[in-house]
Design a protein around this motif. Structure first.
Motif, PDB file in Angstrom:
ATOM      1  N   ASN A 186     -12.843   5.094   3.470  1.00 25.89           N
ATOM      2  CA  ASN A 186     -12.357   3.759   3.789  1.00 25.89           C
ATOM      3  C   ASN A 186     -13.339   2.688   3.372  1.00 25.89           C
ATOM      4  OD1 ASN A 186     -10.295   5.101   5.158  1.00 25.89           O
ATOM      5  ND2 ASN A 186     -11.540   5.244   7.002  1.00 25.89           N
ATOM      6  N   LEU A 202       1.337   5.133   1.018  1.00 25.25           N
ATOM      7  CA  LEU A 202       0.836   6.091   1.999  1.00 25.25           C
ATOM      8  C   LEU A 202       1.017   7.501   1.471  1.00 25.25           C
ATOM      9  CD1 LEU A 202       2.561   4.655   5.152  1.00 25.25           C
ATOM     10  CD2 LEU A 202       0.246   4.231   4.404  1.00 25.25           C
ATOM     11  N   PRO A 203       0.212   8.439   1.916  1.00 30.89           N
ATOM     12  CA  PRO A 203       0.447   9.830   1.520  1.00 30.89           C
ATOM     13  C   PRO A 203       1.634  10.457   2.241  1.00 30.89           C
ATOM     14  CG  PRO A 203      -1.507   9.662   2.878  1.00 30.89           C
ATOM     15  CD  PRO A 203      -1.044   8.277   2.635  1.00 30.89           C
ATOM     16  N   LEU A 204       2.277   9.723   3.171  1.00 29.10           N
ATOM     17  CA  LEU A 204       3.459  10.268   3.848  1.00 29.10           C
ATOM     18  C   LEU A 204       4.589  10.379   2.864  1.00 29.10           C
ATOM     19  CD1 LEU A 204       3.625   7.975   6.968  1.00 29.10           C
ATOM     20  CD2 LEU A 204       2.726  10.252   6.897  1.00 29.10           C
ATOM     21  N   LEU A 262       0.838  -1.190   0.000  1.00 31.17           N
ATOM     22  CA  LEU A 262       0.000   0.000   0.000  1.00 31.17           C
ATOM     23  C   LEU A 262       0.869   1.234   0.000  1.00 31.17           C
ATOM     24  CD1 LEU A 262      -1.355   0.912   3.431  1.00 31.17           C
ATOM     25  CD2 LEU A 262      -0.647  -1.382   3.158  1.00 31.17           C
ATOM     26  N   MET A 320       2.727   7.783  13.229  1.00 32.11           N
ATOM     27  CA  MET A 320       1.398   7.624  12.662  1.00 32.11           C
ATOM     28  C   MET A 320       0.919   6.188  12.650  1.00 32.11           C
ATOM     29  SD  MET A 320       1.085  10.269   9.666  1.00 32.11           S
ATOM     30  CE  MET A 320      -0.555   9.693   9.702  1.00 32.11           C
ATOM     31  N   SER A 353      -2.726   5.019  13.123  1.00 33.43           N
ATOM     32  CA  SER A 353      -3.814   5.359  12.198  1.00 33.43           C
ATOM     33  C   SER A 353      -3.571   4.819  10.801  1.00 33.43           C
ATOM     34  CB  SER A 353      -4.019   6.871  12.152  1.00 33.43           C
ATOM     35  OG  SER A 353      -2.824   7.497  11.798  1.00 33.43           O
ATOM     36  N   ILE A 354      -2.695   3.840  10.682  1.00 32.97           N
ATOM     37  CA  ILE A 354      -2.474   3.202   9.376  1.00 32.97           C
ATOM     38  C   ILE A 354      -3.103   1.817   9.426  1.00 32.97           C
ATOM     39  CG2 ILE A 354      -0.767   2.389   7.744  1.00 32.97           C
ATOM     40  CD1 ILE A 354       1.079   4.500   8.702  1.00 32.97           C
ATOM     41  N   PHE A 355      -4.081   1.600   8.556  1.00 30.72           N
ATOM     42  CA  PHE A 355      -4.792   0.328   8.522  1.00 30.72           C
ATOM     43  C   PHE A 355      -4.667  -0.263   7.137  1.00 30.72           C
ATOM     44  CE2 PHE A 355      -7.202   0.674  12.458  1.00 30.72           C
ATOM     45  CZ  PHE A 355      -7.079   2.021  12.742  1.00 30.72           C
ATOM     46  N   PHE A 356      -4.708  -1.564   7.036  1.00 35.97           N
ATOM     47  CA  PHE A 356      -4.818  -2.151   5.709  1.00 35.97           C
ATOM     48  C   PHE A 356      -5.651  -3.415   5.765  1.00 35.97           C
ATOM     49  CE2 PHE A 356      -1.837  -5.611   6.062  1.00 35.97           C
ATOM     50  CZ  PHE A 356      -1.020  -5.206   7.095  1.00 35.97           C
ATOM     51  N   VAL A 409     -13.990  16.474  10.374  1.00 35.22           N
ATOM     52  CA  VAL A 409     -13.072  15.344  10.423  1.00 35.22           C
ATOM     53  C   VAL A 409     -13.861  14.073  10.155  1.00 35.22           C
ATOM     54  CG1 VAL A 409     -12.166  13.921  12.284  1.00 35.22           C
ATOM     55  CG2 VAL A 409     -11.160  16.123  11.851  1.00 35.22           C
ATOM     56  N   PHE A 410     -13.301  13.155   9.368  1.00 33.03           N
ATOM     57  CA  PHE A 410     -13.967  11.874   9.165  1.00 33.03           C
ATOM     58  C   PHE A 410     -13.150  10.782   9.820  1.00 33.03           C
ATOM     59  CE2 PHE A 410     -17.019   9.251   7.099  1.00 33.03           C
ATOM     60  CZ  PHE A 410     -16.425   8.023   7.146  1.00 33.03           C
ATOM     61  N   SER A 411     -13.748  10.082  10.766  1.00 35.17           N
ATOM     62  CA  SER A 411     -13.054   8.963  11.385  1.00 35.17           C
ATOM     63  C   SER A 411     -13.977   7.766  11.352  1.00 35.17           C
ATOM     64  CB  SER A 411     -12.686   9.321  12.826  1.00 35.17           C
ATOM     65  OG  SER A 411     -12.225   8.171  13.487  1.00 35.17           O
ATOM     66  N   SER A 412     -13.511   6.663  10.783  1.00 37.39           N
ATOM     67  CA  SER A 412     -14.348   5.467  10.715  1.00 37.39           C
ATOM     68  C   SER A 412     -14.698   4.928  12.082  1.00 37.39           C
ATOM     69  CB  SER A 412     -13.621   4.372   9.950  1.00 37.39           C
ATOM     70  OG  SER A 412     -13.629   4.645   8.597  1.00 37.39           O
ATOM     71  N   LEU A 413     -13.877   5.278  13.076  1.00 40.40           N
ATOM     72  CA  LEU A 413     -14.100   4.732  14.407  1.00 40.40           C
ATOM     73  C   LEU A 413     -15.203   5.484  15.139  1.00 40.40           C
ATOM     74  CD1 LEU A 413     -10.318   4.551  15.188  1.00 40.40           C
ATOM     75  CD2 LEU A 413     -11.780   2.640  14.608  1.00 40.40           C
TER      76      LEU A 413
END
Lengths: 189, 806
Positions: free
Chosen positions: B552, B442-444, B440, B478, B481-484, B634-638
């Motif tokens: 997501n 990342l935008p980093l 994947l 980070m 907050s990195i999921f895959f 802010v959008f957070s899936s959690l």
């Protein structure tokens, strides 16, 4: 400016007919040289009237004594002016309809601009109303009339849908929300 | 009577004969040759007049497994086979059909190279006549022998060592053999030899230069002709490992080259072209640190001066070019003078083909600017192409990474290269000893502005590329907050993982879909560079229906294992990739694949075949949050307690489709169109307005306000929607869309057997002046009015003054 010799009296003009002499516009001869007799001669033969003096009777333009009532009436006219405009504006509004095209927009702009202009020159109007006794009341009425006129313009805008009262008007300013999680992946390669 | 060739199995007793070859010598008989592996050869002779079986025999051959691979027919109906374990040639006379004669190669003084499987090459110039008695035997990778069957005896005519490829060719009555042998590292030479004697023909040398990044020659096709003086001239077509066909004429002049690897494009990306020198310098200047007020001002002035100079030369060049007649203005595109044009409409297309060859194609002219052959590609490979650094960060070169995974062993390699020039990058790719499951991006970014690529191996540990200290530090910050997510379709398992600070992962969620009932077919997320412009839809009463924009979200498509038309179904599952929550689940009964899905913004469009009504149908699912936003910043899936509202509608489509993709623009203001590749060769650009689940059946005032098309079950195909007018693009396998510098324009590339590139304007060209914009008229009117104003102002002043003085 007419040359002073053109007027009556012996006058002193440098008009020399013929003789090849130059005509000088601004030269003034107060002595009786080549006088021509005119209709108006003063009582004595050689009195020269000063410049600008004329014997004609001048109409009397001095300020007359004003009638108190007239002043009041006039001030009230000024104060009630905006209120009198309102029914006409109502009718124009009704005729122009709720669509957005050039004529209604023009009418609305005119209707909105006039009260605002009047409100901006409020101090000048107050000066006009100085002479009356009820100037504060009249001033208040004038103010209220103008405010009503601008309220009418705003109501027209609202019914045409130009005012941003609904949430759909602010939709363009909503920023996309920031992501808190980063996600990736896929089917096993 | 028609005799079918190819594989044909006969049940005879408890043996199955595999018929693999057909031979006819032109004397009224046709022989069908079949083999029972490791047992015997079955020969059936048919008569040509009436198809009657003349004779049918079987000959013992315990060593033979495949006729097509080891045997040829030469001479007067002699079947010649070669076998490497027994190191001998076997001969069988098809007319006599008694026994196979074994001729050990040692008796001819020959031996096979170790580990090599020998191959026989023969030729039958006229199918109605007997084949030649001469044939080639390949004993080693570069060792060929020309043998002749003479009265039952095999005679060696000539020994070719080293020889890469051989081929026979006939013109008229003469048959020649062309032999390609290596000359030096980069070139091979071809020579013609007489087939009867093995003597070399004079003046028949041809040099073939191998491309430095191409593959080795694989096959040779020779076209021979008789010249006026009765000598043989020839042209040769060389097929190399990278699927390139080169047609060469004597003495080595290349007449044409065809890159047939382009008919098998697996994946592609479009990369912006680099900025010109002056533009890049400007970018560079303003990026550097400030070193004083005075110097900054001077820098700015100098850069303005440079810009002014460049602009004047550009204007002059334009003017000059416009005066020259069109035909003389040559606009050849070479890799050196590539630079970004004003609206970023010309891009570099990087294409990865299944043969392992990479191409860099210019999107404006379609000319291949660079090519690169990766010569260690396994036969069963999966490719994934990612752009790690674009051309926006001068002076760092752009960087693309290709992940090549061998599906059999699971091991993967990374190929890092510069997409503009095609050269392999200096950056060392990490060694990947473990099999890799997924990757994947990342935008980093690290300090060189390269995006970080994470590779997940089968121990569920993660390795980063580039793995500098800066990157590792950022990852540690980070990590939470990195999921895959990983999808294993053979087990029917979707699992989600989260990164830990030590670059290992922990399992967060798992969804198991039993494979006995349904099989996961595809999983689609959203494109990472997609930007949604408006957060909601405006209703007729001026309220807003907010979209459920979950970045997501995954759309999982499953197909039933029971293929019966009454019981088959297609399932759609919308899963949040971070938490594993099933947001929405839908089953389409009596439906069958192949299912094509497009997942973008807040909608999913999928196409399937309805077995009940026997037609192709489209279905669209749209997700909405409701009349107010839960959290607008802010959008957070959690943190999403409310489920979205789901609207769905289906339509009938008159044709089946090959592939589907949505247009994409930089800011997302332009309306979306769906690009549908039809098997008839057309590409349809259907407005998304037609696939809107809010389309009403009964038209009301409000729906008219919203411009909703009333619902009709049929989706029209209007011919003006075809983006390739009257040209056909055969067998479209995929469509790729990319945003350009203009908001109204989207670049589209359709690849398959053909490659087709065009621009689409879904909302017409709203940000471009029309072609017939009258610059001259408008500017002249403006200038004239300006001067008229000045003049009349002056005149008015003078007149006023005069009147005042009168």
């Amino acid at each position: 400016m007419a040359s002073p010799g053109g007027q009556g009296g012996g006058g002193a003009l440098s008009t020399r007919g013929g003789g090849g002499a130059r005509r000088m516009k601004w030269a003034l001869e107060l002595s009786l040289g080549n006088t021509r007799s005119r209709d108006r001669q003063g009582g004595q033969g050689d009195v020269v009237y000063p410049i600008g003096y004329s014997e004609k009777p001048v109409p009397d333009t001095s300020i007359q004594e004003t009638d108190k009532n007239l002043v009041e009436k006039r001030c009230w006219d000024v104060a009630l002016g905006p209120l009198k405009q309102i029914p006409m504006n109502l009718f124009i509004m009704y005729m122009s309809g709720n669509t957005i095209s050039i004529f209604p927009i023009m009418m609305v702009c005119m209707m909105a601009w006039r009260p605002i202009q009047a409100l901006m020159s409020l101090s000048a109007t107050f000066k006009l109303l100085e002479s009356s006794s009820q100037q504060w009341l009249q001033g208040l009425v004038y103010l209220i009339g103008n405010l009503l006129g601008s309220a009418l313009a705003i109501y027209k805008c609202q019914s045409m849908g130009l005012l941003p009262t609904h949430s759909s008007d602010w939709l363009a300013f909503i920023e996309p929300p920031q992501r808190m999680e980063i996600m990736g992946g896929g089917m096993v390669l | 009577m028609v005799i079918r060739s190819g594989l044909r199995t006969f049940q005879k007793g408890n043996e199955t004969v595999d018929y693999q070859a057909i031979y006819s010598g032109g004397n009224g008989e046709v022989y069908a040759l079949g083999v029972v592996p490791h047992s015997h050869i079955a020969v059936v002779a048919y008569s040509l007049e009436d198809g009657e079986i003349i004779k049918q025999i079987s000959v013992e051959a315990p060593w033979l497994s495949n006729i097509q691979a080891s045997c040829v027919v030469i001479g007067q109906g002699m079947l010649m086979c070669v076998d490497s374990p027994t190191v001998s040639l076997y001969m069988l006379d098809l007319h006599v059909q008694s026994q196979m004669t074994q001729i050990p190669l040692q008796s001819l003084g020959l031996e096979i190279a170790s580990g090599f499987r020998p191959i026989l090459v023969s030729t039958q110039p006229n199918p109605a006549r007997q084949p030649l008695s001469e044939f080639f035997l390949q004993l080693g990778p570069e060792h060929y022998l020309l043998l002749q069957l003479n009265n039952g005896q095999i005679v060696t005519l000539r020994d070719f060592k080293p020889a890469i490829l051989v081929a026979f060719a006939t013109s008229g009555e003469k048959t020649v053999a062309a032999v390609m042998s290596p000359k030096n590292k980069t070139a091979c030479s071809l020579n013609l030899f007489s087939a009867e004697t093995g003597r070399r023909l004079l003046d028949t040398t041809l040099t073939f230069n191998m491309a430095p990044n191409g593959g080795k020659p694989e096959k040779l096709y020779v076209q021979a002709y008789l010249k006026k003086d009765d000598s043989v001239g020839y042209r040769v077509m060389v097929q190399t490992e990278d699927h390139t066909l080169t047609f060469i004429q004597q003495p080595g002049r290349v007449m044409w080259i065809r890159e047939e690897a382009l008919s098998d494009v697996v994946t592609m990306e479009m990369v912006d072209l680099p900025l010109t020198g002056t533009q890049a310098e400007l970018e560079g200047e303003f990026g550097k640190k400030a070193d004083g007020l005075m110097s900054m001002v001077l820098k700015r002035l100098s850069s303005q001066l440079i810009l002014l100079q460049a602009w004047i030369t550009h204007l002059w060049k334009l003017f000059y070019d416009a005066r020259k007649p069109r035909s003389q203005v040559k606009n050849e595109v070479t890799i050196e003078n590539l630079s970004r044009d004003e609206f970023n409409l010309q891009k570099m297309m990087v294409m990865v083909t299944a043969s392992g060859k990479l191409f860099g194609i210019d999107s404006k002219t379609g000319s291949i600017l660079w090519r690169h052959y990766l010569d260690n590609i396994p036969s069963n490979a999966a490719f994934k192409l990612m752009v790690q650094r674009t051309t926006a960060h001068f002076p760092h070169p752009p960087q693309c990474t290709l992940l090549i995974k061998d599906k059999d062993t699971g091991l993967a390699t990374l190929h890092v290269f510069n997409p503009i020039f095609g050269k392999t990058s200096q950056v060392t790719s990490p060694a990947l000893p473990q099999p890799i499951l997924q990757s994947l991006m990342l935008p980093l970014m690290d300090q060189d502005y390269a995006k970080v690529l994470l590779l997940v191996d089968d121990q569920y540990k993660v390795s980063a590329f580039p793995s500098t200290k800066n990157v590792l530090q950022q990852l540690q910050e980070m990590a939470s907050s990195i999921f895959f997510y990983l999808v294993d379709s053979s087990q029917g398992r979707l699992s989600g993982y989260r990164l830990r600070t030590d670059l290992s992962t922990e399992l967060i969620w798992e969804v198991v879909i039993p494979t006995e009932i349904q099989k996961i077919v595809s999983v689609k997320g959203k494109r990472p560079n997609e930007h949604v412009h408006s957060q909601g839809r405006v209703m007729g009463d001026r309220s807003v229906l907010y979209k459920y924009l979950n970045p997501n979200l995954l759309a999982v498509v499953t197909e039933s294992t029971d293929m019966h038309q009454e019981r088959s179904f297609v399932g759609i599952l919308l899963i949040d990739g971070v938490t594993g929550r099933v947001i929405h689940e839908a089953v389409q009964r009596r439906a069958k694949g192949p299912v094509h899905v497009v997942h973008s913004e807040n909608w999913v469009v999928y196409e399937y075949w309805s077995t009940k009504s026997r037609r192709n149908e489209f279905s669209v699912i749209e997700l909405y949050e409701g009349m107010e936003l839960y959290n607008s910043t802010v959008f957070s899936s959690l943190d999403r307690p409310h489920a979205p509202q789901v609207l769905q509608q289906s339509y009938i489509f008159p044709s089946s489709i090959s592939t589907m993709e949505a247009t994409l623009t930089e800011k997302g203001i332009t309306s979306r169109h769906l690009l549908i590749g039809l098997p008839s060769g057309g590409i349809l650009s259907m407005p998304k307005m037609f696939l809107d689940p809010r389309r009403p059946e009964i038209v009301s005032e409000q729906s008219r306000e919203e411009n909703l098309i009333p619902y009709a079950p049929e989706l029209p195909i209007r011919t003006e929607w075809f983006i390739n007018y009257n040209q056909t693009v055969s067998r479209v396998r995929g469509i790729y869309t990319a945003p350009s510098g203009l908001e109204s324009t989207c670049l589209v590339v359709a690849y398959g057997l053909d490659i087709y590139q065009t621009r689409v304007y879904p909302s017409k060209q709203f940000d471009v002046l029309k072609d017939d914009y009258d610059y001259m008229l408008i500017s002249s009117v403006l200038l004239a009015l300006f001067f008229a104003t000045m003049i009349s102002k002056r005149l008015a002043e003078v007149k006023l003054l005069n009147r005042a003085w009168r």
